[in-house]
Design an enzyme around this catalytic site. Structure first.
Site, PDB file in Angstrom:
ATOM      1  N   HIS A 208      -2.041  10.067  -2.791  1.00  0.00           N
ATOM      2  CA  HIS A 208      -2.311   9.408  -4.072  1.00  0.00           C
ATOM      3  C   HIS A 208      -3.581   8.581  -3.959  1.00  0.00           C
ATOM      4  O   HIS A 208      -4.116   8.395  -2.862  1.00  0.00           O
ATOM      5  CB  HIS A 208      -1.143   8.489  -4.451  1.00  0.00           C
ATOM      6  CG  HIS A 208      -1.035   7.295  -3.532  1.00  0.00           C
ATOM      7  ND1 HIS A 208      -0.557   7.396  -2.252  1.00  0.00           N
ATOM      8  CD2 HIS A 208      -1.386   5.989  -3.710  1.00  0.00           C
ATOM      9  CE1 HIS A 208      -0.588   6.206  -1.676  1.00  0.00           C
ATOM     10  NE2 HIS A 208      -1.102   5.326  -2.524  1.00  0.00           N
TER      11      HIS A 208
ATOM     12  N   ASP B 103      -4.774   4.653  -5.449  1.00  0.00           N
ATOM     13  CA  ASP B 103      -4.115   3.490  -6.036  1.00  0.00           C
ATOM     14  C   ASP B 103      -4.543   3.275  -7.490  1.00  0.00           C
ATOM     15  O   ASP B 103      -5.725   3.282  -7.809  1.00  0.00           O
ATOM     16  CB  ASP B 103      -4.406   2.242  -5.196  1.00  0.00           C
ATOM     17  CG  ASP B 103      -3.857   2.394  -3.781  1.00  0.00           C
ATOM     18  OD1 ASP B 103      -2.862   3.122  -3.606  1.00  0.00           O
ATOM     19  OD2 ASP B 103      -4.439   1.782  -2.856  1.00  0.00           O
TER      20      ASP B 103
ATOM     21  N   HIS C 212      -4.987   8.846  -0.090  1.00  0.00           N
ATOM     22  CA  HIS C 212      -4.303   8.477   1.155  1.00  0.00           C
ATOM     23  C   HIS C 212      -2.801   8.673   1.043  1.00  0.00           C
ATOM     24  O   HIS C 212      -2.254   8.786  -0.047  1.00  0.00           O
ATOM     25  CB  HIS C 212      -4.622   7.025   1.534  1.00  0.00           C
ATOM     26  CG  HIS C 212      -4.238   6.021   0.495  1.00  0.00           C
ATOM     27  ND1 HIS C 212      -4.998   5.782  -0.633  1.00  0.00           N
ATOM     28  CD2 HIS C 212      -3.173   5.193   0.384  1.00  0.00           C
ATOM     29  CE1 HIS C 212      -4.420   4.851  -1.376  1.00  0.00           C
ATOM     30  NE2 HIS C 212      -3.298   4.484  -0.782  1.00  0.00           N
TER      31      HIS C 212
ATOM     32  N   ARG D 142      -2.049  -6.258   0.908  1.00  0.00           N
ATOM     33  CA  ARG D 142      -3.104  -5.486   0.253  1.00  0.00           C
ATOM     34  C   ARG D 142      -3.770  -6.281  -0.856  1.00  0.00           C
ATOM     35  O   ARG D 142      -3.099  -6.956  -1.639  1.00  0.00           O
ATOM     36  CB  ARG D 142      -2.507  -4.202  -0.338  1.00  0.00           C
ATOM     37  CG  ARG D 142      -3.555  -3.191  -0.786  1.00  0.00           C
ATOM     38  CD  ARG D 142      -2.910  -1.992  -1.471  1.00  0.00           C
ATOM     39  NE  ARG D 142      -2.563  -2.323  -2.833  1.00  0.00           N
ATOM     40  CZ  ARG D 142      -1.970  -1.479  -3.689  1.00  0.00           C
ATOM     41  NH1 ARG D 142      -1.656  -0.252  -3.313  1.00  0.00           N
ATOM     42  NH2 ARG D 142      -1.699  -1.848  -4.917  1.00  0.00           N
TER      43      ARG D 142
HETATM   44  C1  OGA Z   1      -1.156   1.298  -0.130  1.00  0.00           C
HETATM   45  C2  OGA Z   1      -0.605   2.472   0.567  1.00  0.00           C
HETATM   46  C3  OGA Z   1       0.016   3.292   2.749  1.00  0.00           C
HETATM   47  C4  OGA Z   1       0.456   2.732   4.046  1.00  0.00           C
HETATM   48  O1  OGA Z   1      -1.038   0.179   0.393  1.00  0.00           O
HETATM   49  O2  OGA Z   1      -1.747   1.480  -1.205  1.00  0.00           O
HETATM   50  O3  OGA Z   1      -0.534   3.534   0.011  1.00  0.00           O
HETATM   51  O4  OGA Z   1       0.371   3.459   5.058  1.00  0.00           O
HETATM   52  N1  OGA Z   1      -0.246   2.258   1.831  1.00  0.00           N
HETATM   53  O5  OGA Z   1       0.896   1.581   4.073  1.00  0.00           O
HETATM   54 MN    MN Z   2      -1.737   3.443  -1.884  1.00  0.00          MN
END
Ligand code: OGA
Ligand code: MN
Length: 287
Positions: A104, A106, A261, A277
Site C-alpha cells: 500500500h 499511506d 510498502h 510514525r
Molecule cells: C506504516 C506501515 C509497516 C511496518 O507505518 O505506514 O505500513 O512494517 N508500516 O511497520
Molecule cells: Mn503504511
C-alpha cells in the site's frame, strides 16, 4: 560531521550518516538530506535515540505534518505521532497492530494523500540474533520506467479509485482502521491518476497497490481487475524493491508517491514491536 549518503545497492534506498538529528540541522545539511530523499525515495538513519520531539522537528522540515483526528490513534502526547505496534495494554492495542499487511501507500484514499512517511523504531522483535518485522519497499517510479511503451500509452489519462473499504475488507476489517471507518466523517475513497507525476522530482510513478486500488474508472470490471493485478505485480518485482531490516533507533523515511510498502508479520505476539510514525501532508495529485 560530514553527511554521507550510502545507497543500499537496491533500486531504492540510501542510508544517511553524519547527521545528528537530535540537533537542529543547518540549511545546507538539510538540503543535502532532502535531495538524497527525492533521489533515493527511501532514506534511513541508524543508531540515533531520537525523542518524539526530535522526530517531529526533523520531519516537519520536509513539510507540514498531519495531525491525527482521533485520540484512539494512540499518539499519547503528540497528535503528529501515529503509533504502529502489536503491544496491548489493559486489553487495548496501544496503536495500529495490522499496519502494512498488504502492499500500500499511506493515505491513498485521501484526496490529498500523504507525501512522506517517517517511521522510527523504538522496539524491534528479534530471534536468534536477527531482528524481525522487516518492511519491504518498492519503487513505483522504477516500475513505471520499465513498462513497455505500449503499456505506458494504454495508461495515459487513466484514473483509479483508492478505497479504504477495500483495504479494510482485504485485511479482515480489524483494529484502529475499523474504528476510523465507522466514524461519520471518515475519508473513504479518492480517485487519483493511475500514473502520477511526482511533485518534486517529476518522475512518473505507478499509483496502484494491492491494498487500496479498487477499480479503474471507465473500464469494464474484468479488465479493471486484471490491469490492477498486472500493475500491482509489476511494482513489487524483486528488482524494484528494498527490504529494510530494522534495528532499534532506526528512522526510515519513504516517499508516498514514488514507493509502496508492506510489513512482515514473522514475529510472535509476545515479542513487542513499537514504531512511531509522522507523515507529511501532500497536495492534490497530478498526472
Ligand atoms: C506504516 C506501515 C509497516 C511496518 O507505518 O505506514 O505500513 O512494517 N508500516 O511497520
Ligand atoms: Mn503504511
Amino acid at each position: 560531521m560530514t553527511i554521507e549518503i550510502k545507497p543500499t545497492g537496491s533500486t531504492l534506498g540510501a542510508e544517511i550518516t553524519g547527521a545528528d538529528l537530535t540537533q537542529p540541522l543547518t540549511d545546507a545539511a538539510f538540503a543535502q538530506i532532502r535531495a538524497a530523499f527525492y533521489q533515493h525515495e527511501v532514506i534511513f538513519f541508524r543508531g540515533q535515540a531520537l525523542s518524539d520531539e526530535d522526530q517531529i522537528r526533523f520531519t516537519a522540515r520536509f513539510g507540514e505534518l498531519r495531525k491525527l483526528k482521533l485520540a484512539s490513534q494512540a499518539h499519547v502526547q503528540h497528535p503528529e505521532i501515529f503509533v504502529v505496534s502489536n503491544i496491548v495494554k489493559e486489553g487495548k492495542p496501544i496503536g495500529s497492530y495490522d499496519a502494512g499487511k498488504l502492499w500500500h501507500t499511506d493515505g491513498a484514499y485521501l484526496a490529498k494523500p500523504h507525501a512522506i512517511s517517517a517511521l522510527r523504531a523504538l522496539e524491534v522483535p528479534a530471534h536468534n540474533g536477527r531482528t524481525l518485522g522487516d518492511t519491504h519497499f518498492a519503487s513505483t517510479s522504477a516500475a513505471y520506467a520499465a513498462l513497455p511503451q505500449s503499456m505506458k500509452k494504454r495508461l495515459e489519462g487513466l484514473m483509479a479509485a483508492q478505497s479504504f473499504e477495500q483495504h479494510l475488507v482485504k485485511t479482515g476489517g480489524t483494529g484502529i482502521k475499523k474504528e476510523i471507518y465507522a466514524t461519520a466523517n471518515a475519508d473513504r475513497e479518492a480517485i487519483h491518476p493511475l500514473v502520477r507525476v511526482h511533485p518534486v522530482n517529476g518522475r512518473k510513478c505507478l499509483y496502484v497497490t494491492e491494498g487500496y486500488t479498487s477499480r479503474i474508472v471507465g473500464l469494464p470490471e474484468d479488465e479493471s481487475r486484471e490491469l490492477i493485478a498486472e500493475l500491482a505485480a509489476q511494482c513489487i518485482k524483486p528488482e524494484f524493491t528494498y527490504v529494510h531490516n530494522w534495528r532499534q533507533h532506526d528512522l526510515v523515511m519513504w516517499d508516498d508517491c514514488s514507493t509502496q510498502h508492506r510489513a512482515t508479520f514473522d514475529y510472535p505476539a509476545s515479542a513487542p514491536r513499537l514504531m512511531h510514525r509522522t507523515t507529511v501532508v501532500g497536495g492534490a495529485t497530478v498526472q
